[in-house]
Design a protein around this motif. Structure first.
Motif, short mmCIF file in Angstrom:
data_model
loop_
_atom_site.label_atom_id
_atom_site.label_comp_id
_atom_site.label_asym_id
_atom_site.label_seq_id
_atom_site.Cartn_x
_atom_site.Cartn_y
_atom_site.Cartn_z
N UNK A 268 29.46 35.18 35.81
CA UNK A 268 30.37 36.11 35.14
C UNK A 268 29.83 37.53 35.16
N UNK A 269 28.53 37.67 34.93
CA UNK A 269 27.91 38.99 34.91
C UNK A 269 28.01 39.67 36.27
N UNK A 270 27.81 38.91 37.33
CA UNK A 270 27.92 39.47 38.69
C UNK A 270 29.35 39.90 38.97
N UNK A 271 30.33 39.11 38.52
CA UNK A 271 31.74 39.50 38.70
C UNK A 271 32.05 40.79 37.97
N UNK A 272 31.57 40.92 36.74
CA UNK A 272 31.78 42.14 35.97
C UNK A 272 31.12 43.32 36.69
N UNK A 273 29.89 43.12 37.13
CA UNK A 273 29.16 44.16 37.86
C UNK A 273 29.93 44.58 39.11
N UNK A 274 30.45 43.61 39.86
CA UNK A 274 31.20 43.92 41.09
C UNK A 274 32.43 44.76 40.79
N UNK A 275 33.16 44.41 39.74
CA UNK A 275 34.36 45.19 39.37
C UNK A 275 33.96 46.60 38.98
N UNK A 276 32.89 46.73 38.20
CA UNK A 276 32.46 48.06 37.78
C UNK A 276 31.94 48.88 38.96
N UNK A 277 31.32 48.22 39.92
CA UNK A 277 30.74 48.92 41.07
C UNK A 277 31.80 49.30 42.09
N UNK A 278 32.69 48.36 42.41
CA UNK A 278 33.66 48.59 43.48
C UNK A 278 35.07 48.89 43.00
N UNK A 279 35.30 48.72 41.71
CA UNK A 279 36.61 49.03 41.16
C UNK A 279 37.66 47.97 41.46
N UNK A 280 38.88 48.39 41.47
CA UNK A 280 40.02 47.51 41.57
C UNK A 280 40.03 46.69 42.85
N UNK A 281 39.40 47.17 43.91
CA UNK A 281 39.38 46.44 45.17
C UNK A 281 38.78 45.06 45.03
N UNK A 282 37.83 44.90 44.12
CA UNK A 282 37.14 43.63 44.00
C UNK A 282 37.90 42.60 43.17
N UNK A 283 38.95 43.00 42.50
CA UNK A 283 39.71 42.07 41.66
C UNK A 283 40.65 41.23 42.49
#
Length: 161
Positions: free
Chosen positions: A145-160
């Motif tokens: 979960x933490x990595x998913x949150x980090x990915x969204x914060x790092x890459x923005x909407x593209x990662x969702x």
């Protein structure tokens, strides 16, 4: 953003190539320390190139024979080119570090602790489990979960998507 520092982690889904943002985020976390080392080395290289630039004399083209031959190497031009390239690499590295640091700072409490202990401090599984006082299964679920949150914060909407 991190577009210039690419890890090239892509998946092919239905004939379309898409970036695997979770694996990409993990790669950035796993290489955080390497980016810090690269910052130091690039900074030293830029300083060295600037210092050496002063001692180099340019090629005098007026003394060379005329003709259709290719111009000789100009040490000053080559050093300026190398300096410019090193400065650009340093700036890209700094931008990546800034983005990673900002995303790490913005993680919620437990996610931040998990990412810090596992990826940044490189603690062993046993050390992390003891520090966080949680089961192995809970740790890996929360780490995911933490990595998913980090990915969204790092890459923005593209990662969702």
């Amino acid at each position: 953003m991190l577009t210039k520092l690419k890890c090239k982690l892509n998946l092919k889904i239905g004939g379309i190539v898409v970036m695997d943002y979770i694996r990409e985020a993990v790669t950035y976390l796993e290489n955080y320390e390497n980016l810090l080392v690269a910052r130091k080395h690039l900074q030293e290289k830029v300083l060295e190139l600037k210092e050496n630039l002063v001692s180099i004399k340019g090629v005098s083209y007026s003394d060379l024979p005329k003709g259709k031959s290719i111009a000789p190497d100009d040490p000053m031009f080559n050093r300026i080119f190398e300096l410019d390239k090193s400065i650009k690499l340093f700036e890209e590295n700094e931008e990546a570090l800034k983005d990673i640091k900002k995303s790490l700072e913005d993680l919620p409490g437990e996610s931040k602790r998990i990412i810090q202990l596992w990826y940044i401090q490189r603690k062993s599984e046993t050390e992390v489990l003891m520090t966080l006082n949680m089961s192995r299964r809970t740790f890996y679920r929360l780490k995911s979960q933490a990595v998913r949150i980090f990915a969204v914060q790092l890459f923005g909407i593209r990662s969702i998507s």
